[in-house]
Design an enzyme around this catalytic site. Structure first.
Site, short mmCIF file in Angstrom:
data_model
loop_
_atom_site.label_atom_id
_atom_site.label_comp_id
_atom_site.label_asym_id
_atom_site.label_seq_id
_atom_site.Cartn_x
_atom_site.Cartn_y
_atom_site.Cartn_z
N ALA A 78 29.08 -135.96 -60.69
CA ALA A 78 28.32 -136.85 -61.50
C ALA A 78 29.09 -137.43 -62.45
O ALA A 78 29.19 -138.54 -63.02
CB ALA A 78 27.12 -135.82 -62.11
N ASP A 90 23.17 -133.37 -60.61
CA ASP A 90 23.47 -134.88 -60.66
C ASP A 90 22.19 -135.74 -61.41
O ASP A 90 22.72 -136.88 -61.84
CB ASP A 90 23.49 -135.27 -59.03
N ASN A 124 20.67 -131.64 -57.02
CA ASN A 124 21.92 -131.07 -57.10
C ASN A 124 22.18 -131.32 -55.16
O ASN A 124 21.41 -131.62 -54.77
CB ASN A 124 22.42 -129.82 -57.48
N LYS A 125 23.44 -130.97 -55.10
CA LYS A 125 24.07 -131.04 -53.65
C LYS A 125 23.00 -130.37 -52.83
O LYS A 125 22.51 -129.27 -53.14
CB LYS A 125 25.35 -130.28 -53.62
O1 MRU Z 1 28.49 -135.84 -53.60
P1 MRU Z 1 29.33 -135.25 -54.76
O2 MRU Z 1 30.42 -134.38 -54.44
O3 MRU Z 1 29.47 -136.42 -55.76
O4 MRU Z 1 28.22 -134.30 -55.26
C1 MRU Z 1 28.20 -133.94 -56.81
C2 MRU Z 1 28.29 -132.59 -57.00
O5 MRU Z 1 29.38 -132.38 -56.89
C3 MRU Z 1 27.35 -131.88 -57.03
O6 MRU Z 1 26.11 -132.06 -56.47
C4 MRU Z 1 27.48 -130.89 -58.10
O7 MRU Z 1 27.11 -129.75 -58.07
C5 MRU Z 1 26.81 -131.64 -59.49
S1 MRU Z 1 27.76 -132.90 -60.02
C6 MRU Z 1 28.71 -132.41 -61.04
#
Ligand code: MRU
Length: 355
Positions: free
Chosen positions: A53, A238, A248-249
């Site tokens: 993010a 995010d 979040n992911k």
């Molecule tokens: O798809 P990405 O790698 O951009 O996903 C974001 C993330 O890395 C995660 O969701 C994370 O835990 C939060 S963003 C720092």
């Protein structure tokens, strides 16, 4: 943070070139790639050369500065608005991306017809977004560290380390701070299919910082929680909705449910630039769906040194690939921000959001 003793950020501007750590190559090789125009920068965000993010927020901001530096005087403001659209279409979920783009757009527009000043304002605003992100993440480390007991066994999902921001990271920042303070922590790292940000990036960051850890299959997290081997979970986010729900992911929700079932406190760490005041609940957060090929194939280095892609499903087998999920506020023990730890509820969120 240090790579082989040299301090690096994930993204920076040199002249009108955006420089990025080439994240898909990690942990196998470390390199920097150049994005000569904002169109290249946008493509680097959508293809995840840069991801996370805060990192894409700063990259979006630098992409706007790049567009300001490279756009002709004639039709300048129209070109800038188009650049904001191009950068904003890359990934839909992370609030920080839109924060970064809009902050620089407003700085440019505030200069009116003085194009020379608008270009300078764009570069200054983009640099301020990046510096603020790094400072927030360092402060998240200070606020989150007291939550971590000596000998704590933590679990984390995906990569919310410094590669996901400009520096320090969100979920990993309190862990780095606790480790540097001698608390002897241990981290269970979910591998985080399909793109394996945990296995590739979080494990690389923890290795560089000498933090003891083990990568586990995503579906092993419940086993380690149920058998009493996890004391605490910290993940990133995010986007945070006004009611305290977070995106979040993909897989974060499952981790939160299992943590709740086993009495393991589940914390979310994020700078306040991740809060979306205009998003009332988690149901209002747009969830990115990426190519099914990210499910069908996996890739990495073979033992004979080739970067290889292999298919694990039948040819063209049907697949779905939501990149994020929503964790409801009631599963969250607290949100660690640069302003302190707040409860995941409307009052807690409103006490820290930016005006
Ligand atoms: O798809 P990405 O790698 O951009 O996903 C974001 C993330 O890395 C995660 O969701 C994370 O835990 C939060 S963003 C720092």
């Amino acid at each position: 943070m240090l790579v082989g003793g040299t301090p690096f950020r994930t993204v920076w501007l040199e002249g009108s070139t955006v420089k990025l750590i080439d994240q898909p190559k990690l942990p196998h090789s470390f390199g920097i790639v150049d994005m000569p125009t904002h169109v290249h920068t946008a493509r680097a965000i959508s293809t995840m050369i840069v991801r996370g993010a805060g990192a894409i927020g700063a990259t979006g901001a630098f992409g706007m500065a790049q567009a300001a530096l490279q756009s002709p005087d004639q039709g300048f403001h129209e070109t800038i608005v188009a650049a904001a659209e191009t950068l904003g279409r890359t990934r839909p979920t992370a609030q920080n991306l839109f924060y970064g783009i809009e902050t620089v757009l407003k700085a440019i527009q505030a200069e009116g017809d003085n194009i020379h000043q608008a270009r300078q304002a764009a570069v200054a605003a983009a640099q301020a977004v990046a510096d603020d992100d790094a400072a927030c993440c360092e402060a998240i480390g200070r606020h989150g560290e007291p939550l971590i007991q000596k000998g704590c066994r933590l679990s984390t999902h995906c990569n919310a380390g410094w590669l996901a921001f400009v520096d320090w990271g969100s979920a990993l920042s309190p862990i780095f701070t606790a480790h540097r303070g001698g608390k002897k922590v241990f981290v269970w790292v979910d591998e985080t299919r399909p793109r394996c940000q945990g296995a590739r990036l979080t494990s690389w960051e923890l290795t560089e910082e000498c933090v003891p850890h083990a990568v586990i299959a995503d579906n092993a997290a419940g086993h380690f929680m149920r058998t009493g081997q996890v004391d605490m979970v910290i993940v990133g986010s995010d986007r945070i909705a006004a009611n305290g729900d977070i995106a979040n992911k993909i897989g974060t929700y499952s981790s939160a449910v299992v943590a709740k079932a086993n009495g393991v406190p589940f914390y979310v760490a994020a700078p306040t630039t991740t809060i979306d005041k205009d998003c009332p609940t988690g149901d209002d957060i747009p969830i990115e769906e990426r190519s099914p090929d990210e499910i069908r194939y996996t890739w990495g280095w073979s033992d004979d040194g080739q970067f290889t892609r292999v298919r694990t499903t039948p040819v063209d087998g049907p697949a779905r690939n939501p990149a994020f999920d929503v964790t409801p506020a009631e599963l969250i023990a607290g949100i660690i921000t640069e302003k302190g730890v707040v409860p995941a509820n409307p009052q807690g969120i409103a006490s820290v959001w930016r005006s």
